[in-house]
Each structure stands twice: as structure tokens, then as C-alpha cells.
Motif scaffolding. Sequence first.
Motif, PDB file in Angstrom:
ATOM      1  N   ASN A 117       0.824  -1.219   0.000  1.00 23.45           N
ATOM      2  CA  ASN A 117       0.000   0.000   0.000  1.00 23.45           C
ATOM      3  C   ASN A 117       0.847   1.253   0.000  1.00 23.45           C
ATOM      4  N   SER A 118       1.866   1.269   0.869  1.00 25.87           N
ATOM      5  CA  SER A 118       2.681   2.476   0.976  1.00 25.87           C
ATOM      6  C   SER A 118       3.381   2.775  -0.343  1.00 25.87           C
TER       7      SER A 118
ATOM      8  N   ILE B 218       0.775   4.115  -2.766  1.00 32.97           N
ATOM      9  CA  ILE B 218       0.427   5.483  -2.389  1.00 32.97           C
ATOM     10  C   ILE B 218       1.549   6.434  -2.779  1.00 32.97           C
TER      11      ILE B 218
ATOM     12  N   CYS C  93       1.737   7.024  -6.651  1.00 32.22           N
ATOM     13  CA  CYS C  93       0.642   7.859  -7.161  1.00 32.22           C
ATOM     14  C   CYS C  93       0.732   9.282  -6.642  1.00 32.22           C
ATOM     15  N   VAL C  94       1.024   9.417  -5.353  1.00 36.13           N
ATOM     16  CA  VAL C  94       1.064  10.764  -4.773  1.00 36.13           C
ATOM     17  C   VAL C  94       2.202  11.575  -5.394  1.00 36.13           C
TER      18      VAL C  94
ATOM     19  N   LEU D 227      -8.235   3.959  -0.873  1.00 34.39           N
ATOM     20  CA  LEU D 227      -6.849   4.347  -1.141  1.00 34.39           C
ATOM     21  C   LEU D 227      -6.801   5.567  -2.039  1.00 34.39           C
TER      22      LEU D 227
ATOM     23  N   TYR E 281      -7.448   8.717  -0.158  1.00 36.19           N
ATOM     24  CA  TYR E 281      -6.287   9.098   0.642  1.00 36.19           C
ATOM     25  C   TYR E 281      -5.197   9.701  -0.244  1.00 36.19           C
ATOM     26  N   MET E 282      -4.999   9.079  -1.424  1.00 34.00           N
ATOM     27  CA  MET E 282      -3.985   9.615  -2.347  1.00 34.00           C
ATOM     28  C   MET E 282      -4.338  11.026  -2.760  1.00 34.00           C
TER      29      MET E 282
ATOM     30  N   CYS F   3      -2.198  14.442  -2.269  1.00 36.07           N
ATOM     31  CA  CYS F   3      -1.687  15.235  -3.395  1.00 36.07           C
ATOM     32  C   CYS F   3      -1.915  16.715  -3.185  1.00 36.07           C
TER      33      CYS F   3
ATOM     34  N   THR G  14       5.107  11.657   2.895  1.00 38.91           N
ATOM     35  CA  THR G  14       4.016  10.741   2.616  1.00 38.91           C
ATOM     36  C   THR G  14       4.245   9.385   3.276  1.00 38.91           C
TER      37      THR G  14
ATOM     38  N   THR H  21      -0.847   1.245   6.095  1.00 39.77           N
ATOM     39  CA  THR H  21       0.372   1.754   5.479  1.00 39.77           C
ATOM     40  C   THR H  21       1.493   1.365   6.435  1.00 39.77           C
TER      41      THR H  21
END
Lengths: 335, 282
Positions: free
Chosen positions: B78-79, B82, B85-86, B144, B147-148, B152, B211, B230
Amino acid sequence: MNTKAVKKRRPFKVWIKSRDGQKVLVMLSFMIIPLLLLFVFTYLPFGEMFGFSFYKMKYTGTRKFVGWDNYLKVFQRKDCFGALKLSLYYMLGSIIQLVLALYLATVLSFKVKCGKLFKGFMFFPYLINGIAIGFIFKFFYTRGFVFDTVLQWCGFNLDNLPYWLRDQRINNFSLVGTSIWRYFGQNMVLFIGAIMSVDSSLYESAMLDGANKFQQFMYIILPSIRTIVMLNVILSITGSLSAFEPPYVITSGANGTGTYFVVMHNIAHTQQKVGLASAMAIILLIIIIIATILQKLFFKYVFRDAEDDDPKAGIRRDKKLARLAKRSVRAAEGR
Amino acid sequence: MRTMDYAKRGILAFLKYASLVFFAFVAVIPVVSCVITAFKTETEYQQTNVMTLPQNWLNFDNFIQAFQRANMGRAFFNSTLILICVLIGSVFIGTQLAYVLNRFKFPGNNMIRNLFLFASLLPGVAMQVSLYEIMYNLGFINSLIGYMIIMCGTDVISIYIYIQFFENIDIALDESAIMDGANYFTIFYKIHLPLLKPAIVTSCILKGVGTYNEYYMANLYLQDKKLYPTVATSLYTFVGPLGSQYNLICAGVIISLLPALILFILCQDQIYSGLTAGAVKG
């Protein structure tokens, strides 16, 4: 730009292909997402929070309008406004942290054996996540564990040592210590960056003039990095007001370590008094804004000639100061 | 006189190194104690002092157990997702905004800058009170993507890093490209974006560390700890049931900070310069 298009009576299709049209198009398409995010996740919740602060409400269920009641409560309740006193500990801590960082940065900016290694060791705590810090220091401060052991190496007797996280006389200092531990390396790196940009010929001429290391620091280094030091002082004072992480992850605010924000967090999420928590947030925000403005004014008053937006003036001023400094050093030597 | 001078210099040098060693020791000891404990077996942990070195430095049992208990495989997945994408999202958002703010004069330009600055003054923890409701209405709880998106969002420091960088890109470059018939999009993607690479690396490192270490919002909005842990929030597993089994907890802590450590060793200088660049205007 829109009106221009209308005036010239060009059809939209032509206009959008023109320079102006392209400009508007690129501006819109590049700004819409960041502005939308800013609005939805910052200003909308901010507005809502402001609204909440006038209601007696939980996350669900009915809301009752109570006017300024919540604000009055913040000042009346013992646990709310009083918690701001704890930020004095954090302010003291941040002063220690800044002085320490300045000292280490000055030492490490010059040739030092294993300088990079020292720098790395001291900086690394900054990269550790908050929860891990919580565990590390719960472990560190536990009776008879790491800190006590190290102190015993130094000759302390375990029986004379306090419970670092439970003893109300000391536990806030323990928490502030973790915050210093976490951030002094980061401050140091910032200051090293600033010191590196000082013209190195200044040191040489100062040395020729017989200035010692301390004089070099006072008259060359400190004036040159004044802006960033100032910035960090401002940040650390507002940071102290909103201190949250150390008590939140280590003690959850137990035993008199609950800072204003920890108390607010508990009121908002454990007791679900959303209105009261919102009022607390707004009050702190106002205090932070006032503190920031006051500090800016203060520094402006102290350094009246400092024009931050003209970097060249800054350099000129710094050189002037350095020259003055050299002169005063020389004068001191002459005496 | 000479010898006096040498003696004085010697003492100063000694004090300098002594202080450096002392503070370096202070900085590492909490982490080192965790490493020591993480290699101890249960009985060893209970019977020896915390600072006694473990008998077997190859005892990875705690790490394995902590990894499984805290569902850290999932957490790392997940981390990473994330993070990727972030970073991509915030690079595009940040550079595009900086481009418009730096290259175009229009009414409201300054106001937008100030809006971002003021946003950084708002206390993040406090805002969650009302942000939660918005996230709930958007269906972003336990999502998710939600959250992303929120990660951002507003990030003044990287915007400032980009704006500063744009100021150093000669505007003549834009003009000559316009002469050649390029439109603004082409200029941005073909000319500016490649030139911005150092600034992008800098802000990615800063944003990446932030992040990766973020836990407050992750805990609040990714409540399903089975599906959406995460790395930072997976450590919460150790809060309740394990109580004071610090040999396991320390192993978990060490695992969680390994990626940061590796990144740090690999690009130390970039992290330092990134921080410094971010602080100048921040």
C-alpha cells in the motif's frame, strides 16, 4: 480576456486557437485541479469548522445553535486554555534546539574529520515516522530501560532517578527532549546550508585580522544567516503553540502532558464534542496568526534595514556588516 | 607562547570532537537500543538489561514475526502504491501550478499564492474535525484513492521550490519556442518539464518522506487496518495486545524505518540540499 474576445466578435472556435485563447486554456487546465483540491480539502473544511464552532453537536445526530458558548467554554474549562501553558516547555525546547543546531552547524561547516558521518547520525532522526518515534521513546524512557541504563553508566543510582514519563515534574521535559532529538539535526542541516553560502574570503581576512572562532561566528556567520535563523524562530514559536506529536504518540496526553492540540483531539474524537473542538481550533488559529504578525513586526523593527524581497540588497548589507564587524574586531584587538 | 597556543588549540579541538561525539551518540542511542532489542529472544529480552548485546546477531525471528503480525507485506504494498501515485500526482499539480503562477500575469495571481501560504498556516490536526465529514460524503473513507487525492493536495513548499526554479529558466526560451509555433502545452511539457528535473527530484524526496511517514490521516481515513495498512499505521498493531513485548515492537519499528534509512544512505546530499532549498522561502 473573455471580454476582449467578445469585443472583437470572433467566434469561440477561432478565439480558442488564438494566443489569448490558448493562454486561458492552459491557465484553466493547469490551475483547476490544484485550486479544487485547495478548496475542497482546506478552505471548505475550514469554513465548516468555523460554522461548527457555534453549535453543540456530535458527528452524528442533531445540532443545536449555541452562539458564542463554545468559545466561552474554551476559556472557562480548566483543561482547554490552560493546556496552552505547556507550550512554554516546547518554546524553551525549541530555543535549546536552535542554539544547539547553530553550534553544531558552525562546527560542521568547517573541515571536521568524519563530518559527514556526524551530520548523518544527527540528521537521521528527522526521517523516522511519528508512530515509530512513539514506540522508540516509550521504550527509551521505561523504568530501568535505555535512558536509565545510560545514566547508570554515568554513575547515577536508579533509585534516585524519576519516572521520566509519569513524574509530573519532569515528564514534559522528557517529551520536549524527544522533539529536540527529532528536529535538531534538521535545523542543523538548514543552518549548514546557509553557512555554506557565506563568502569564504571573509573568514580568511578575519583570520588575518586575528579574529578568533567565536568572533568569526558572532560577526560574520550570524549576521549572514540571520534571515533563516529568524524564520526558524518564528516557525518554532508557532510550532510550540500547536505542539501535538510528542505527547500524542508517547503518552497520549496522560499525566499532565496533554498540550492544547492533544486536548482538542481528545475532545473531538473521544468525547465527540465537535463544536467545542472547533472553537478551540479557531481560537488557536487566531493566536497563531497574531503571534506570527507580532513576530514579523518585531523582527522588522529590530532589523529595520532588512529588505527580504531584494536579495542583492541583503548581500550588500551582509558584506557591509562583515566589513563593520572586521573593523570592530580590529578595534577590539587594538585595545 | 607557542606551546600555550598549541595547547589551547588542542583543547578546543578536543572539546569540538567531544561535543560532536556526544551529540551523535545522543542521536543514535534510542535507535541503536531498538536494534539491539530487536535481535533478542523473548527470554533473553526478559532476563538481560536492554543495553546488553544480543547473543545471536542473526536471530531474525522477531522481524519475521513482527512482519507477519503487523501485516507489513500488505503495508509495504500500500505504501509503495500510495507513494508512486502521490508523487506523480503532486509533481504534475505542483509544476503546472507553478508554471501558470510564474509565467502568466493575471488578476488574482498574488491572491492564489497567498491562499496557498495561508493554507499552510492552518493547523492540520484541527482541520480533521470537519474534513472527516467531507471525506465521508465523498466516499473517501477506506479508499486508497481518496487518501492519495488528499495527500496530493496543498503543498506550499514544493510549489515554492518549483516557482523559484521557474524564475531561473530564461523566458527567452519560451519566446523562441512560441516563434517556432509551439503552444503553451508543448512549451511546458517539452521544454520546462525536462529542465525542472532537479527541482522535481528535490521536492519528490521531501514529499516522499512526508508521505511515507504520514500516519495521522492514514489512521483516520484508512480505518480498515486489514486491507489498508500503510507502513506507518501498521505499527499501530503493536499498541494494544502486545503491550510491552518490546523485542517484537522494536523489530517492527526497525522494519518500518529501513526504507527511509536506505534512501538516506543513497541520496544524503540530495536530501540535504532539498531541505535547504525548501526552507529558503518556506
